[in-house]
Design a protein around this motif. Structure first.
Motif: not given
Length: 209
Positions: A2, A4, A22-25, A57, A60
């Motif tokens: 993940a 940010n 927060s995002y998963e790749e 994403a 960060d």
């Protein structure tokens, strides 16, 4: 894994931004800036100007949206002679907004143009700077049209009044029951009678049984 994503604005008074988290790749991120009234979005801190801004994403990210106050400009309107006419639409306008201005001539006067030679009335202006305009009015010739009937018990005539030069005058003779319109005193038989005002005059309708 993940990442940010942090997004903010240069001044919270100016507006806000959504999409932080927060995002998963590989997940799609949408950041959207909402400017408050009187403000506008300019760019992100990395000079990107997309809004909303969409990306996947992969790391960060910290971004700041730059907002600014929209400039305000004055529109000042004047009449070349307040005895001839008036204007409306003066005021302060945000940059890029539309000002609608109008010129209203007084009785027996007419609007000619704005002092920049534009003749639109009303007129719409996109405000991108302060502007001062003057409405040009002038007087016009006017004429008195009077009417009558040969016998008021037989009927009546409408259309009398004051007319500006070039106006259309319509005179209508209406006969009472048991009477009929014959002609006007000058032997014109049109009823209604229509003409362009170019001189004062009296018109008598001839009615009979």
């Amino acid at each position: 894994m993940a990442f940010n994503i942090v997004a903010g604005v240069n001044n919270a008074v100016y507006g806000s931004v959504s999409g932080s988290g927060s995002y998963e790749e590989g997940v799609e991120v949408t950041l959207e800036v909402t400017a408050n009234d009187g403000y506008r979005f300019v760019k992100w801190s990395d000079d990107n100007t997309d809004n909303p801004r969409i990306f996947n994403a992969t790391e960060d990210v910290t971004l700041t949206a730059t907002l600014e106050m929209i400039p305000e400009y004055s529109v000042i309107l004047n009449s070349n002679n307040s005895n001839l006419g008036s204007v409306s639409g003066s005021g302060n306008y945000l940059e890029g907004s539309t000002a609608t201005i109008s010129a209203t001539p007084n009785l027996h006067c007419r609007f000619v143009k704005w002092d920049d030679d534009n003749t639109d009335n009303p007129r719409s202006i996109i405000v991108n700077s302060a502007i001062t305009l003057e409405a040009v009015f002038e007087t016009v010739n006017w004429y008195s049209i009077s009417t009558s009937v040969n016998d008021a018990t037989m009927g009546s005539v409408t259309g009398a009044g004051d007319y500006d030069e070039g106006d259309t005058v319509t005179l209508t003779a209406t006969a009472n029951t048991d009477y009929k319109f014959v002609m006007w005193r000058d032997e014109n038989t049109d009823n209604p009678r229509t003409f362009t005002a170019s001189a004062s005059g009296s018109y008598e309708a001839v009615l009979q049984k």
